[in-house]
Design an enzyme around this catalytic site. Structure first.
Site, short mmCIF file in Angstrom:
data_model
loop_
_atom_site.label_atom_id
_atom_site.label_comp_id
_atom_site.label_asym_id
_atom_site.label_seq_id
_atom_site.Cartn_x
_atom_site.Cartn_y
_atom_site.Cartn_z
CD GLU A 195 1.82 -3.80 5.59
OE1 GLU A 195 2.55 -3.01 6.21
OE2 GLU A 195 0.69 -3.52 5.17
CG HIS B 67 -0.27 0.00 2.54
ND1 HIS B 67 0.05 1.17 3.21
CD2 HIS B 67 0.15 -1.00 3.36
CE1 HIS B 67 0.63 0.88 4.36
NE2 HIS B 67 0.72 -0.43 4.49
CG ASP C 287 -3.14 3.58 2.55
OD1 ASP C 287 -2.46 2.60 2.17
OD2 ASP C 287 -4.05 3.47 3.39
CG HIS D 241 1.34 3.15 12.31
ND1 HIS D 241 0.05 2.72 12.48
CD2 HIS D 241 1.72 2.65 11.11
CE1 HIS D 241 -0.33 1.99 11.44
NE2 HIS D 241 0.68 1.93 10.60
CD GLU E 125 -2.62 -2.16 5.63
OE1 GLU E 125 -2.71 -3.20 6.30
OE2 GLU E 125 -2.15 -1.11 6.10
CD GLU E 126 -1.29 1.96 7.55
OE1 GLU E 126 -1.96 1.53 8.50
OE2 GLU E 126 -0.08 1.73 7.41
CG ASP F 104 3.14 0.55 7.77
OD1 ASP F 104 2.80 -0.08 6.76
OD2 ASP F 104 2.39 0.71 8.75
#
Ligand code: ZN
Length: 399
Positions: free
Chosen positions: A170, A74, A76, A368, A141-142, A107
């Protein structure tokens, strides 16, 4: 034309696209620019559903004679939080002390950047591929993950796409590159128990029915005994009570209702259906217990509501795929990665319905977080691992 063989260059270009879910932010256009010179045909379907934002996705394929490998990921990213807390701006891709800073560095724009560099290097040295490679990249995805991987898979299958194996990029390594390959995931289910009581004065409990007493009885039944002790491939099933709500501001009133919400991560001892049945049984049995219920003779009056769709447990058993990845990690770093099914769910849970899937990417320590960053050395190493893997996997497939 220069090919995208440099993972740090690829990653910098991606980080500079502020693609916080659900915004594309230029990230998919950047990928398209990298992939076209490598001979990929690129499509960017947009999916919508009522109540969720429209999401743009990307599917790129380079066709060849032989098996079909899909890389999934992903572009995003999660929000940056307080931008002033960052040592380097979150969308600038600045490098300091051998690390590149930016939201999505690990990520998982970094994983995508390395995979593209690996394909580019492979094509540069070998001139072609003994099969097909595709990239299945979502922008969702997030976020709610509704207009992303699930729909993209269905869309691709409707066009006749089939895959022999998939690798999800990932960040799977807890501390250092080469720590861990993920070969499955536990299942996940959430539910709420709502206990109905009868409101009353706290001084006259015989006239009321305190739902908190009933809820304690039911919650206790979910926590003891343990569901299992774990299996060969999985850690023990675990249930966490994530919220208990009564919503009663008064100290002298027995409330009318009490709710508990829980999440259970279950291993391959169970299916979503059998673990649901087990929970129902435990609650029905416990509802008859007198403990905590202060002389009440009727069973606890409760409802159980399942929330969202369950995530199913899965374990990948494709030896060729797993061995090719272990062998590539060993060849490049000289360490044998652990095979694991730990952690939360990922889009691999959707891909597993179409082909065997494993997950391997960067080190997840800063994902994150403020100051998300990646070591440039790790980008180079992961690129070499992916390149080795591509070579090995197609080589074996061709024989
Ligand atoms: Zn991710």
């Amino acid at each position: 034309m220069t090919l995208p063989t440099d993972p740090a260059g690829n990653l910098a270009a991606l980080i500079r696209c502020p693609s916080v879910t659900p915004i594309e932010g230029g990230a998919l256009s950047t990928l398209e620019t990298m992939l076209k010179p490598l001979g990929f045909s690129v499509e960017r379907p947009v999916f919508s559903e009522d109540g969720t934002p429209d999401i743009e996705n990307l599917y790129a394929r380079r066709s060849g004679n032989g098996p079909h490998l899909m890389f999934a990921g992903h572009t995003d990213v999660v929000p940056v939080g307080d931008e002033t807390s960052w040592t380097h701006p979150p969308f600038a891709a600045e490098i300091a002390k051998g690390e590149m800073f930016g939201r999505g560095a690990v990520d998982m724009k970094g994983g995508i950047a390395c995979f593209i560099a690996a394909v580019a290097r492979h094509l540069e040295s070998k001139g072609g591929l003994k099969g097909s490679v595709s990239l299945l990249i979502t922008g969702d995805e997030e976020g709610p993950a509704i207009n992303g991987t699930t729909k993209l898979l269905e869309w691709a299958v409707a066009k006749g796409e089939k895959w022999d194996a998939s690798i999800v990029g990932e960040p799977t390594n807890p501390d250092a590159l080469g720590d861990m390959i993920k070969i499955g995931r536990r299942g996940s289910l959430s539910g709420s128990i709502i206990v109905n009581g009868r409101q009353g004065h706290a001084a006259y409990p015989q006239l009321a029915d305190n739902p908190v007493r009933g809820l304690m009885t039911l919650v206790e039944a979910l926590l003891h005994p343990v569901f299992d002790k774990g299996t060969k491939d999985f850690q023990p099933t675990n249930l966490e009570v994530t919220s208990i709500d009564v919503g009663n501001p008064a100290t002298n009133v027995i409330p009318e209702k009490a709710t508990a919400t829980f999440n259970i991560r279950f291993n391959d001892t169970w299916t979503a259906e059998t673990i649901q049945a087990e929970i129902h049984n435990r609650l029905d049995e416990a509802a008859k217990r007198k403990k905590y219920r202060a002389g009440k003779t009727t069973p606890v009056d409760y409802e159980l509501v399942w929330r969202d769709r369950p995530s199913h447990v899965f374990l990948t058993r494709d030896e060729r795929l797993i061995e090719a990845l272990i062998g590539s990690v060993k060849a490049v770093i000289g360490r044998k990665p652990a095979l694991s099914t730990s952690g939360g769910t990922s889009d691999a849970r959707f891909i597993k319905d179409y082909c065997p899937v494993v997950e391997f990417g960067l080190v997840g320590k800063t994902m994150h977080m403020v100051d998300e960053r990646v070591a440039l050395a790790d980008l180079e190493t992961l690129t070499q691992i992916y390149q080795h893997f591509i070579e090995d996997w197609f080589e074996q497939g061709a024989s």
